[in-house]
Design a protein around this motif. Structure first.
Motif, short mmCIF file in Angstrom:
data_model
loop_
_atom_site.label_atom_id
_atom_site.label_comp_id
_atom_site.label_asym_id
_atom_site.label_seq_id
_atom_site.Cartn_x
_atom_site.Cartn_y
_atom_site.Cartn_z
N PRO A 317 -47.25 107.40 -41.96
CA PRO A 317 -46.94 107.93 -43.31
C PRO A 317 -48.17 107.67 -44.24
CG PRO A 317 -45.20 106.77 -42.23
CD PRO A 317 -46.35 106.45 -41.50
N ARG A 318 -48.12 108.55 -45.00
CA ARG A 318 -49.31 108.68 -46.06
C ARG A 318 -49.41 107.12 -46.77
NH1 ARG A 318 -52.16 113.11 -49.52
NH2 ARG A 318 -53.65 111.84 -51.15
N GLU A 319 -48.11 106.64 -47.13
CA GLU A 319 -48.19 105.18 -47.86
C GLU A 319 -48.77 104.09 -47.03
OE1 GLU A 319 -44.11 106.18 -46.28
OE2 GLU A 319 -45.64 107.29 -47.39
N ASP A 320 -48.83 104.31 -45.75
CA ASP A 320 -49.15 103.13 -44.78
C ASP A 320 -50.68 103.59 -44.53
OD1 ASP A 320 -46.82 102.01 -44.89
OD2 ASP A 320 -45.94 102.89 -43.47
N LEU A 321 -51.37 104.42 -44.91
CA LEU A 321 -52.74 104.66 -44.28
C LEU A 321 -53.66 103.70 -44.53
CD1 LEU A 321 -53.33 108.67 -44.83
CD2 LEU A 321 -52.47 107.50 -42.70
N LEU A 322 -53.92 103.31 -45.74
CA LEU A 322 -54.82 102.25 -46.01
C LEU A 322 -54.58 100.73 -45.37
CD1 LEU A 322 -55.53 102.35 -49.85
CD2 LEU A 322 -57.30 102.96 -47.87
N SER A 323 -53.18 100.37 -45.30
CA SER A 323 -53.09 99.25 -44.44
C SER A 323 -53.21 99.41 -43.07
CB SER A 323 -51.57 98.75 -44.94
OG SER A 323 -50.80 99.83 -44.65
N GLY A 324 -52.78 100.51 -42.43
CA GLY A 324 -53.10 100.81 -41.19
C GLY A 324 -54.32 100.88 -40.83
N CYS A 325 -55.22 101.18 -41.78
CA CYS A 325 -56.92 101.50 -41.27
C CYS A 325 -57.19 99.79 -41.47
CB CYS A 325 -57.66 102.02 -42.44
SG CYS A 325 -57.57 103.83 -42.41
N SER A 326 -56.68 99.19 -42.00
CA SER A 326 -57.02 97.52 -42.20
C SER A 326 -56.83 97.10 -40.92
CB SER A 326 -56.59 96.91 -43.39
OG SER A 326 -56.96 95.70 -43.42
N SER A 327 -55.42 97.22 -40.38
CA SER A 327 -55.05 96.50 -39.28
C SER A 327 -55.69 97.20 -37.82
CB SER A 327 -53.43 96.75 -39.00
OG SER A 327 -52.76 96.40 -40.19
N LEU A 328 -55.94 98.38 -37.98
CA LEU A 328 -56.89 98.88 -36.70
C LEU A 328 -58.08 98.32 -36.85
CD1 LEU A 328 -55.97 101.32 -34.88
CD2 LEU A 328 -57.32 102.86 -36.01
N LEU A 329 -58.78 97.99 -37.96
CA LEU A 329 -60.12 97.44 -37.82
C LEU A 329 -60.00 95.86 -37.37
CD1 LEU A 329 -62.95 97.49 -38.83
CD2 LEU A 329 -62.19 96.70 -41.06
N LEU A 330 -58.79 95.34 -37.80
CA LEU A 330 -58.42 93.95 -37.23
C LEU A 330 -58.42 94.14 -35.59
CD1 LEU A 330 -57.83 91.03 -37.57
CD2 LEU A 330 -55.60 91.75 -37.93
N VAL A 331 -57.78 94.95 -35.13
CA VAL A 331 -57.60 94.87 -33.79
C VAL A 331 -58.90 95.46 -33.05
CG1 VAL A 331 -56.53 96.46 -31.83
CG2 VAL A 331 -55.22 95.98 -33.82
N HIS A 332 -59.62 96.17 -33.78
CA HIS A 332 -61.16 96.32 -33.17
C HIS A 332 -62.05 95.38 -33.06
CE1 HIS A 332 -64.51 99.36 -32.03
NE2 HIS A 332 -65.25 98.43 -32.89
#
Length: 416
Positions: A317-332
Protein backbone atom coordinates in the motif's frame (compact mmCIF):
# COMPACT_ATOMS: atom_id res chain seq x y z
CA UNK A 1 18.29 20.11 -16.54
CA UNK A 2 18.31 23.71 -15.26
CA UNK A 3 16.44 22.56 -12.14
CA UNK A 4 19.23 20.08 -11.39
CA UNK A 5 22.08 22.64 -11.62
CA UNK A 6 21.75 23.85 -8.01
CA UNK A 7 22.46 20.26 -6.93
CA UNK A 8 25.82 20.15 -8.73
CA UNK A 9 27.78 20.64 -5.49
CA UNK A 10 26.11 17.63 -3.89
CA UNK A 11 26.65 15.49 -7.00
CA UNK A 12 30.31 16.53 -7.18
CA UNK A 13 30.75 15.60 -3.52
CA UNK A 14 29.27 12.15 -3.94
CA UNK A 15 31.32 11.55 -7.13
CA UNK A 16 34.58 12.23 -5.26
CA UNK A 17 33.42 10.14 -2.32
CA UNK A 18 32.46 7.12 -4.43
CA UNK A 19 35.63 7.28 -6.51
CA UNK A 20 37.60 7.01 -3.28
CA UNK A 21 35.48 4.28 -1.71
CA UNK A 22 35.44 2.31 -4.97
CA UNK A 23 39.23 2.40 -5.13
CA UNK A 24 39.55 1.44 -1.45
CA UNK A 25 37.63 -1.83 -1.74
CA UNK A 26 39.76 -3.10 -4.63
CA UNK A 27 42.96 -1.73 -3.09
CA UNK A 28 42.39 -3.66 0.15
CA UNK A 29 41.89 -6.90 -1.78
CA UNK A 30 45.18 -6.33 -3.67
CA UNK A 31 47.12 -5.35 -0.54
CA UNK A 32 45.59 -8.21 1.44
CA UNK A 33 46.75 -10.67 -1.21
CA UNK A 34 50.28 -9.26 -0.99
CA UNK A 35 50.15 -9.73 2.78
CA UNK A 36 49.22 -13.39 2.30
CA UNK A 37 45.62 -13.15 3.49
CA UNK A 38 43.50 -15.99 2.11
CA UNK A 39 39.94 -15.84 0.90
CA UNK A 40 38.52 -16.66 4.33
CA UNK A 41 40.43 -13.84 6.03
CA UNK A 42 39.62 -11.30 3.34
CA UNK A 43 35.97 -12.33 3.37
CA UNK A 44 35.72 -11.51 7.08
CA UNK A 45 37.65 -8.26 6.63
CA UNK A 46 35.41 -7.11 3.77
CA UNK A 47 32.24 -8.03 5.65
CA UNK A 48 33.20 -5.40 8.23
CA UNK A 49 32.25 -2.65 5.77
CA UNK A 50 28.72 -4.00 5.36
CA UNK A 51 28.39 -4.47 9.13
CA UNK A 52 29.34 -0.81 9.56
CA UNK A 53 26.99 0.20 6.75
CA UNK A 54 24.11 -1.56 8.52
CA UNK A 55 24.98 0.02 11.87
CA UNK A 56 25.30 3.40 10.19
CA UNK A 57 21.72 3.31 8.90
CA UNK A 58 20.66 3.44 12.57
CA UNK A 59 23.40 5.82 13.80
CA UNK A 60 23.36 8.39 10.97
CA UNK A 61 19.87 9.92 11.44
CA UNK A 62 20.29 10.96 15.11
CA UNK A 63 23.79 12.34 14.39
CA UNK A 64 22.50 14.45 11.48
CA UNK A 65 19.55 15.71 13.53
CA UNK A 66 21.88 16.64 16.39
CA UNK A 67 24.63 18.57 14.56
CA UNK A 68 23.19 19.28 11.10
CA UNK A 69 24.06 18.14 7.61
CA UNK A 70 27.25 20.16 7.04
CA UNK A 71 28.85 19.35 10.40
CA UNK A 72 27.90 15.67 10.12
CA UNK A 73 29.47 15.54 6.66
CA UNK A 74 32.68 17.24 7.81
CA UNK A 75 32.91 15.01 10.89
CA UNK A 76 32.48 11.80 8.91
CA UNK A 77 34.89 12.74 6.12
CA UNK A 78 37.55 13.20 8.79
CA UNK A 79 36.61 9.89 10.42
CA UNK A 80 36.69 8.02 7.10
CA UNK A 81 40.02 9.57 6.07
CA UNK A 82 41.62 8.56 9.39
CA UNK A 83 40.33 4.99 9.00
CA UNK A 84 41.67 4.80 5.43
CA UNK A 85 45.16 6.05 6.38
CA UNK A 86 45.39 3.59 9.28
CA UNK A 87 45.10 0.57 6.95
CA UNK A 88 48.75 0.65 5.69
CA UNK A 89 49.98 1.63 9.17
CA UNK A 90 48.15 -1.09 11.09
CA UNK A 91 48.39 -4.15 8.85
CA UNK A 92 46.46 -6.79 10.76
CA UNK A 93 43.24 -8.62 9.76
CA UNK A 94 41.45 -7.84 13.03
CA UNK A 95 42.45 -4.18 12.82
CA UNK A 96 41.35 -4.01 9.19
CA UNK A 97 37.97 -5.50 10.12
CA UNK A 98 37.49 -2.79 12.76
CA UNK A 99 38.60 -0.08 10.33
CA UNK A 100 36.17 -1.40 7.72
CA UNK A 101 33.34 -1.16 10.27
CA UNK A 102 34.30 2.45 11.02
CA UNK A 103 34.53 3.20 7.30
CA UNK A 104 31.09 1.70 6.72
CA UNK A 105 29.51 3.82 9.46
CA UNK A 106 31.19 6.97 8.17
CA UNK A 107 30.32 6.40 4.52
CA UNK A 108 26.67 5.55 5.11
CA UNK A 109 26.37 8.77 7.12
CA UNK A 110 27.95 10.73 4.25
CA UNK A 111 25.60 9.13 1.72
CA UNK A 112 22.64 9.82 3.98
CA UNK A 113 23.57 13.52 4.25
CA UNK A 114 23.77 13.92 0.48
CA UNK A 115 20.73 11.80 -0.34
CA UNK A 116 18.44 13.42 2.22
CA UNK A 117 19.62 16.82 0.94
CA UNK A 118 18.92 15.82 -2.66
CA UNK A 119 15.51 14.57 -1.65
CA UNK A 120 14.63 17.91 -0.03
CA UNK A 121 15.54 20.03 -3.06
CA UNK A 122 13.90 18.93 -6.29
CA UNK A 123 10.42 19.76 -7.45
CA UNK A 124 8.23 16.62 -7.39
CA UNK A 125 8.03 16.76 -11.20
CA UNK A 126 11.79 16.04 -11.54
CA UNK A 127 12.27 13.54 -8.69
CA UNK A 128 12.79 10.65 -11.08
CA UNK A 129 15.28 12.66 -13.17
CA UNK A 130 17.35 13.60 -10.12
CA UNK A 131 17.35 9.97 -8.97
CA UNK A 132 18.52 8.79 -12.41
CA UNK A 133 21.32 11.39 -12.54
CA UNK A 134 22.40 10.50 -9.02
CA UNK A 135 22.61 6.77 -9.85
CA UNK A 136 24.54 7.51 -13.06
CA UNK A 137 27.04 9.56 -11.02
CA UNK A 138 27.31 6.66 -8.54
CA UNK A 139 28.13 4.08 -11.19
CA UNK A 140 30.50 6.36 -13.12
CA UNK A 141 32.44 7.28 -9.98
CA UNK A 142 32.72 3.65 -8.90
CA UNK A 143 34.11 2.70 -12.32
CA UNK A 144 36.59 5.59 -12.23
CA UNK A 145 37.73 4.51 -8.78
CA UNK A 146 38.75 1.10 -10.13
CA UNK A 147 40.93 2.70 -12.82
CA UNK A 148 42.79 4.73 -10.20
CA UNK A 149 44.35 1.48 -8.98
CA UNK A 150 46.91 1.80 -11.77
CA UNK A 151 48.33 5.06 -10.41
CA UNK A 152 50.50 3.58 -7.65
CA UNK A 153 52.69 0.71 -6.60
CA UNK A 154 50.72 -2.42 -5.66
CA UNK A 155 49.01 -1.76 -2.34
CA UNK A 156 51.32 1.14 -1.56
CA UNK A 157 50.75 4.00 0.88
CA UNK A 158 50.30 6.43 -2.00
CA UNK A 159 47.02 4.84 -3.05
CA UNK A 160 45.64 4.90 0.49
CA UNK A 161 46.61 8.57 0.59
CA UNK A 162 44.77 9.12 -2.69
CA UNK A 163 41.62 7.56 -1.22
CA UNK A 164 41.88 9.82 1.84
CA UNK A 165 42.41 12.87 -0.42
CA UNK A 166 39.28 12.02 -2.45
CA UNK A 167 37.21 11.52 0.70
CA UNK A 168 38.39 14.84 2.16
CA UNK A 169 37.91 16.61 -1.19
CA UNK A 170 34.27 15.49 -1.23
CA UNK A 171 33.67 17.81 1.73
CA UNK A 172 34.73 20.92 -0.21
CA UNK A 173 31.73 21.30 -2.55
CA UNK A 174 29.27 20.07 0.09
CA UNK A 175 30.40 22.47 2.81
CA UNK A 176 30.53 25.37 0.33
CA UNK A 177 27.01 24.89 -1.00
CA UNK A 178 24.47 27.63 -0.35
CA UNK A 179 21.54 25.21 -0.41
CA UNK A 180 19.45 25.38 2.73
CA UNK A 181 19.94 22.44 5.08
CA UNK A 182 16.80 20.32 5.18
CA UNK A 183 15.06 18.83 8.16
CA UNK A 184 15.59 15.11 8.69
CA UNK A 185 12.26 13.40 9.37
CA UNK A 186 12.07 9.99 11.05
CA UNK A 187 12.18 7.02 8.67
CA UNK A 188 10.37 4.05 10.26
CA UNK A 189 10.93 0.49 9.05
CA UNK A 190 8.19 -1.94 8.14
CA UNK A 191 8.42 -5.12 10.22
CA UNK A 192 10.36 -7.79 8.34
CA UNK A 193 7.73 -10.43 9.04
CA UNK A 194 5.02 -8.24 7.57
CA UNK A 195 7.22 -7.28 4.63
CA UNK A 196 7.74 -10.98 3.81
CA UNK A 197 4.04 -11.72 4.24
CA UNK A 198 3.08 -8.98 1.77
CA UNK A 199 6.01 -9.26 -0.70
CA UNK A 200 7.85 -12.59 -0.21
CA UNK A 201 9.47 -12.57 -3.66
CA UNK A 202 10.85 -9.05 -3.23
CA UNK A 203 12.10 -9.78 0.30
CA UNK A 204 13.96 -12.96 -0.59
CA UNK A 205 15.30 -11.46 -3.83
CA UNK A 206 16.72 -8.51 -1.89
CA UNK A 207 18.35 -10.78 0.69
CA UNK A 208 19.88 -13.25 -1.77
CA UNK A 209 21.03 -10.50 -4.14
CA UNK A 210 22.80 -9.05 -1.09
CA UNK A 211 24.50 -12.41 -0.50
CA UNK A 212 25.75 -12.41 -4.09
CA UNK A 213 26.67 -8.74 -4.52
CA UNK A 214 28.29 -8.39 -1.09
CA UNK A 215 30.57 -11.29 -2.06
CA UNK A 216 31.31 -9.66 -5.42
CA UNK A 217 32.29 -6.28 -3.94
CA UNK A 218 34.34 -7.93 -1.20
CA UNK A 219 36.01 -10.77 -3.12
CA UNK A 220 35.69 -9.99 -6.83
CA UNK A 221 39.18 -8.42 -6.93
CA UNK A 222 40.56 -11.42 -5.02
CA UNK A 223 39.05 -13.80 -7.58
CA UNK A 224 40.48 -11.72 -10.44
CA UNK A 225 43.95 -11.81 -8.91
CA UNK A 226 43.85 -15.54 -8.19
CA UNK A 227 42.92 -16.42 -11.78
CA UNK A 228 46.06 -14.63 -12.95
CA UNK A 229 45.06 -11.05 -13.73
CA UNK A 230 47.63 -8.38 -12.92
CA UNK A 231 46.83 -5.10 -11.17
CA UNK A 232 45.59 -3.45 -14.40
CA UNK A 233 43.58 -6.57 -15.22
CA UNK A 234 41.91 -6.49 -11.80
CA UNK A 235 40.84 -2.88 -12.26
CA UNK A 236 39.55 -3.62 -15.78
CA UNK A 237 37.68 -6.65 -14.47
CA UNK A 238 35.88 -4.51 -11.90
CA UNK A 239 35.20 -1.74 -14.43
CA UNK A 240 33.72 -4.24 -16.90
CA UNK A 241 31.34 -5.60 -14.26
CA UNK A 242 30.27 -2.13 -13.11
CA UNK A 243 29.72 -0.94 -16.69
CA UNK A 244 27.62 -4.01 -17.38
CA UNK A 245 25.53 -3.13 -14.34
CA UNK A 246 25.19 0.45 -15.57
CA UNK A 247 24.31 -0.31 -19.19
CA UNK A 248 22.14 -3.43 -18.96
CA UNK A 249 19.97 -2.59 -15.95
CA UNK A 250 17.65 -0.31 -17.90
CA UNK A 251 16.65 -2.70 -20.76
CA UNK A 252 16.27 -5.60 -18.32
CA UNK A 253 14.17 -3.49 -15.99
CA UNK A 254 11.96 -2.25 -18.81
CA UNK A 255 11.41 -5.87 -19.84
CA UNK A 256 10.30 -6.63 -16.27
CA UNK A 257 7.78 -3.77 -16.54
CA UNK A 258 6.06 -5.69 -19.33
CA UNK A 259 6.04 -9.11 -17.63
CA UNK A 260 5.01 -10.41 -14.27
CA UNK A 261 7.86 -8.90 -12.24
CA UNK A 262 8.67 -12.29 -10.74
CA UNK A 263 9.24 -13.71 -14.23
CA UNK A 264 11.73 -10.94 -14.95
CA UNK A 265 13.51 -11.62 -11.67
CA UNK A 266 13.59 -15.38 -12.25
CA UNK A 267 14.97 -14.98 -15.78
CA UNK A 268 17.66 -12.51 -14.65
CA UNK A 269 18.73 -14.82 -11.80
CA UNK A 270 18.85 -17.90 -14.02
CA UNK A 271 20.85 -16.08 -16.71
CA UNK A 272 23.28 -14.63 -14.14
CA UNK A 273 23.77 -18.11 -12.65
CA UNK A 274 24.53 -19.51 -16.11
CA UNK A 275 27.08 -16.76 -16.80
CA UNK A 276 28.71 -17.38 -13.41
CA UNK A 277 29.08 -21.09 -14.25
CA UNK A 278 30.68 -20.15 -17.56
CA UNK A 279 33.27 -18.12 -15.61
CA UNK A 280 34.49 -21.16 -13.66
CA UNK A 281 38.22 -21.78 -14.15
CA UNK A 282 38.67 -24.50 -16.72
CA UNK A 283 35.51 -23.60 -18.63
CA UNK A 284 37.66 -22.94 -21.70
CA UNK A 285 37.38 -19.17 -21.84
CA UNK A 286 40.60 -17.24 -22.19
CA UNK A 287 41.97 -13.81 -22.95
CA UNK A 288 39.43 -11.00 -22.82
CA UNK A 289 36.43 -13.33 -22.47
CA UNK A 290 36.52 -13.04 -18.69
CA UNK A 291 35.75 -9.31 -19.02
CA UNK A 292 32.85 -10.00 -21.40
CA UNK A 293 31.44 -12.65 -19.07
CA UNK A 294 31.51 -10.37 -16.06
CA UNK A 295 30.13 -7.48 -18.09
CA UNK A 296 27.10 -9.70 -18.71
CA UNK A 297 27.09 -10.93 -15.10
CA UNK A 298 27.14 -7.36 -13.80
CA UNK A 299 24.25 -6.33 -16.01
CA UNK A 300 22.14 -9.28 -14.85
CA UNK A 301 23.11 -9.39 -11.18
CA UNK A 302 22.98 -5.62 -10.61
CA UNK A 303 19.38 -5.60 -11.89
CA UNK A 304 18.07 -8.01 -9.24
CA UNK A 305 17.91 -5.59 -6.30
CA UNK A 306 16.20 -2.74 -8.24
CA UNK A 307 13.73 -5.27 -9.68
CA UNK A 308 12.95 -6.43 -6.15
CA UNK A 309 12.36 -2.80 -5.12
CA UNK A 310 10.03 -2.31 -8.09
CA UNK A 311 8.13 -5.51 -7.23
CA UNK A 312 7.74 -4.32 -3.64
CA UNK A 313 6.49 -0.92 -4.85
CA UNK A 314 3.96 -2.78 -7.00
CA UNK A 315 2.74 -4.73 -3.99
CA UNK A 316 2.70 -2.55 -0.86
CA UNK A 317 0.00 0.00 0.00
CA UNK A 318 1.16 3.55 -0.73
CA UNK A 319 1.37 4.53 2.94
CA UNK A 320 3.89 1.70 3.56
CA UNK A 321 6.21 2.36 0.60
CA UNK A 322 8.91 4.38 2.37
CA UNK A 323 9.08 2.11 5.41
CA UNK A 324 9.05 -0.90 3.08
CA UNK A 325 12.00 0.49 1.08
CA UNK A 326 13.92 0.98 4.31
CA UNK A 327 13.22 -2.59 5.46
CA UNK A 328 14.09 -4.06 2.06
CA UNK A 329 17.42 -2.23 2.18
CA UNK A 330 18.03 -3.72 5.65
CA UNK A 331 17.39 -7.24 4.30
CA UNK A 332 19.77 -6.60 1.40
CA UNK A 333 22.40 -5.23 3.79
CA UNK A 334 22.23 -8.31 6.03
CA UNK A 335 22.82 -10.48 2.98
CA UNK A 336 25.69 -8.26 1.84
CA UNK A 337 27.33 -8.58 5.27
CA UNK A 338 27.11 -12.40 5.27
CA UNK A 339 28.08 -12.90 1.62
CA UNK A 340 31.83 -12.18 1.88
CA UNK A 341 32.13 -14.42 4.97
CA UNK A 342 30.48 -17.40 3.27
CA UNK A 343 32.17 -16.95 -0.10
CA UNK A 344 35.56 -16.29 1.55
CA UNK A 345 35.33 -19.55 3.47
CA UNK A 346 34.50 -21.42 0.25
CA UNK A 347 37.37 -19.80 -1.63
CA UNK A 348 39.85 -20.69 1.11
CA UNK A 349 38.82 -24.36 0.80
CA UNK A 350 38.22 -24.76 -2.94
CA UNK A 351 40.14 -21.96 -4.66
CA UNK A 352 39.00 -19.03 -6.82
CA UNK A 353 36.44 -21.08 -8.75
CA UNK A 354 34.35 -21.24 -5.59
CA UNK A 355 33.29 -17.59 -6.06
CA UNK A 356 31.46 -17.96 -9.40
CA UNK A 357 30.13 -21.31 -8.19
CA UNK A 358 28.76 -19.52 -5.12
CA UNK A 359 27.14 -16.86 -7.32
CA UNK A 360 25.56 -19.58 -9.45
CA UNK A 361 24.22 -21.50 -6.42
CA UNK A 362 22.72 -18.43 -4.73
CA UNK A 363 21.12 -17.03 -7.88
CA UNK A 364 19.87 -20.40 -9.13
CA UNK A 365 18.22 -21.01 -5.74
CA UNK A 366 16.54 -17.61 -5.98
CA UNK A 367 15.33 -18.36 -9.51
CA UNK A 368 13.81 -21.66 -8.36
CA UNK A 369 12.07 -19.95 -5.44
CA UNK A 370 10.59 -17.32 -7.75
CA UNK A 371 9.33 -19.94 -10.19
CA UNK A 372 7.76 -21.84 -7.29
CA UNK A 373 6.02 -18.63 -6.16
CA UNK A 374 4.72 -18.15 -9.69
CA UNK A 375 3.32 -21.68 -9.76
CA UNK A 376 1.63 -21.28 -6.36
CA UNK A 377 0.37 -17.72 -6.70
CA UNK A 378 -0.65 -16.50 -10.13
CA UNK A 379 -2.24 -13.08 -10.12
CA UNK A 380 -3.00 -10.42 -12.74
CA UNK A 381 0.01 -8.32 -13.76
CA UNK A 382 -0.03 -4.94 -12.02
CA UNK A 383 2.75 -2.42 -12.43
CA UNK A 384 1.79 0.79 -10.64
CA UNK A 385 5.55 1.37 -10.17
CA UNK A 386 8.21 1.58 -12.87
CA UNK A 387 11.68 0.02 -12.76
CA UNK A 388 14.48 2.44 -11.80
CA UNK A 389 18.14 1.45 -12.30
CA UNK A 390 19.91 1.73 -8.94
CA UNK A 391 22.60 0.53 -6.59
CA UNK A 392 22.05 -0.46 -2.99
CA UNK A 393 21.83 2.90 -1.26
CA UNK A 394 20.40 4.50 1.87
CA UNK A 395 16.66 4.87 2.58
CA UNK A 396 16.92 8.63 1.95
CA UNK A 397 17.70 8.08 -1.75
CA UNK A 398 14.65 5.88 -2.23
CA UNK A 399 12.49 8.83 -1.19
CA UNK A 400 13.46 10.40 -4.53
CA UNK A 401 11.44 7.77 -6.39
CA UNK A 402 8.21 9.36 -7.67
CA UNK A 403 6.22 6.34 -6.45
CA UNK A 404 7.14 7.03 -2.81
CA UNK A 405 5.96 10.65 -2.83
CA UNK A 406 3.44 11.22 -0.06
CA UNK A 407 -0.13 11.40 -1.35
CA UNK A 408 -1.86 14.79 -1.10
CA UNK A 409 -4.00 15.24 2.04
CA UNK A 410 -7.65 14.41 1.70
CA UNK A 411 -10.44 16.85 2.50
CA UNK A 412 -10.95 15.09 5.81
CA UNK A 413 -7.30 15.56 6.70
CA UNK A 414 -7.39 19.23 5.70
CA UNK A 415 -10.55 19.96 7.67
CA UNK A 416 -10.62 17.70 10.72
Amino acid sequence: MRAVLPLTALLAGVALLLAGSGLLGTLLAVRGGLEGYGGQTLGWVMSGYFAGFLAGTFLAPPLIRRIGHVRAFAFCTGLAAIAVLLHPVWVDPAAWFGLRVVTGVALVTLYTVIESWLNAQPDPAIRGRVFAIYMAVNLGALALGQLLLGLGVDGGFMLFSLVAILVCASALPVTLTRLAQPTFPPNPRLGLRRLYAVAPAATLAAGLSGLAMGAFWGLGPVYAGEIGLDRAGISHFMVATILGGALLQWPLGRLSDRLDRRIGLALACAAAAAVALAALPGAGWGGGWIYALFFAFGGLAFSIYPMSVAHMLDTLPREDLLSGCSSLLLVHGIGAMLGPMIAGELMSRHGPGALPAYFAAVLAALSLFLMARLALNRRPDRHPAAFHPMLRTTPAALELLPETESPPPTATQENP
